[in-house]
Design a protein around this motif. Structure first.
Motif, short mmCIF file in Angstrom:
data_model
loop_
_atom_site.label_atom_id
_atom_site.label_comp_id
_atom_site.label_asym_id
_atom_site.label_seq_id
_atom_site.Cartn_x
_atom_site.Cartn_y
_atom_site.Cartn_z
N THR A 216 0.56 -1.24 -0.30
CA THR A 216 -0.06 0.23 0.14
C THR A 216 0.35 1.41 0.36
O THR A 216 1.99 0.63 -0.82
CB THR A 216 -1.27 0.25 1.60
OG1 THR A 216 -1.76 1.14 1.46
CG2 THR A 216 -0.30 -0.25 2.43
N CYS A 217 0.15 2.52 0.61
CA CYS A 217 1.07 3.74 0.33
C CYS A 217 2.21 3.56 0.98
O CYS A 217 2.40 2.96 2.32
CB CYS A 217 0.41 4.87 1.04
SG CYS A 217 1.23 6.13 0.52
N CYS A 218 3.73 4.28 0.50
CA CYS A 218 4.58 4.09 1.67
C CYS A 218 4.74 5.21 2.39
O CYS A 218 6.05 5.23 3.60
CB CYS A 218 6.03 4.40 0.83
SG CYS A 218 6.18 5.75 -0.10
N GLY A 219 3.74 6.27 2.67
CA GLY A 219 3.63 6.57 3.92
C GLY A 219 3.96 8.30 3.06
O GLY A 219 4.25 9.59 3.92
N GLN A 220 4.53 8.73 2.03
CA GLN A 220 5.50 9.82 1.52
C GLN A 220 4.20 11.12 1.89
O GLN A 220 4.96 11.46 2.00
CB GLN A 220 6.02 10.13 0.31
CG GLN A 220 7.10 11.36 -0.28
CD GLN A 220 7.02 10.91 -1.52
OE1 GLN A 220 8.19 11.76 -1.73
NE2 GLN A 220 7.46 10.19 -2.25
N MET A 221 3.39 10.50 1.47
CA MET A 221 2.35 12.12 1.83
C MET A 221 2.31 12.09 3.60
O MET A 221 2.01 13.67 3.93
CB MET A 221 1.30 12.09 0.96
CG MET A 221 0.84 12.09 -0.60
SD MET A 221 -0.49 11.47 -1.23
CE MET A 221 -0.80 9.65 -0.89
#
Length: 233
Positions: free
Chosen positions: A40-45
């Protein structure tokens, strides 16, 4: 060789052709590609907007999803840089998977530059900020492009200047972002290229949107799509 594909949120939701091209390219080079469904999202945002606490569980989930792979390949310098540079800081107790941006994997791991591509167009290459300044991919993408049959590489004026996207920067500072993007579009047109190539669809999305709204005669395409193209396409 078996690798895992880290598709990234933006490619998964908006630009799936970049992921498909990455798989096509790697399989043509004899690589077996897995797609871990748990990714899933890597958390950058979250991290870039100041929500470190929300990015931490995403970093842990990323490590779990890609655990056991010797190589994880991403068609995104931005997300690859997030995992390599930031995840070790926010989850120091977790073994971060070895993530490679596509051009790094091709040149450094597979040891290839000529991937058997054919793309009979003039292109200019835009080195995106994360790939340039954090991953330091250098001329790897250019070496790959120079080896593409039929391709003519044009020089992009102001090539190392940011396009102005910057993720949430474009939302928080729309006027500055638009002005920077307009400069990048103008330089792309000035290069005389048919296509502007980059390794991040986030930047290409920003540039393409401004180009289309202004009627600029430049198209954008991801590096993976150029490298995956052959004479039969």
């Amino acid at each position: 060789m078996r690798v895992a594909l880290f598709i990234t949120c933006l490619n998964d939701a908006l630009f799936p052709e970049a992921g498909k091209a990455t798989v096509t390219l790697l399989e043509r080079l004899g690589v077996t590609v897995d797609f871990p469904d748990a990714q899933t999202c890597c958390g950058q945002m979250h991290y870039n907007t100041g929500y470190r606490a929300d990015a931490e569980p995403l970093a842990r989930a990323f490590a779990a999803a890609f655990a056991g792979y010797e190589y994880v390949v991403a068609p995104s310098g931005s997300c690859a840089a997030m995992v390599r540079d930031v995840h070790p800081m926010i989850v120091p107790d977790v073994a971060v998977p070895p993530v490679y941006e596509l051009s790094e994997f091709l040149t450094d791991v597979l040891g290839v530059q000529d991937v058997g591509a054919y793309f009979p167009h003039t292109v200019a290459y835009h080195p995106t900020c994360h790939s340039l300044r954090l991953l330091k991919v250098g001329d790897r993408p250019l070496r790959l492009l120079r080896a593409v049959a039929g391709l003519e590489l044009a020089r992009l004026p102001g090539e190392q200047e940011c396009c102005g996207f910057g993720g949430t920067f474009s939302v928080k500072n729309p006027d500055v972002s638009t002005a920077m993007g307009a400069d990048k579009v103008a330089n792309a047109v000035r290069s005389g290229a048919d296509y502007l190539v980059a390794a991040d669809n986030s930047c290409l999305m920003h540039i393409s949107g401004l180009a289309q709204r202004s009627g600029a005669p430049i198209r954008t395409i991801h590096l993976a799509e150029v490298l995956a193209a052959t004479r039969g396409d």
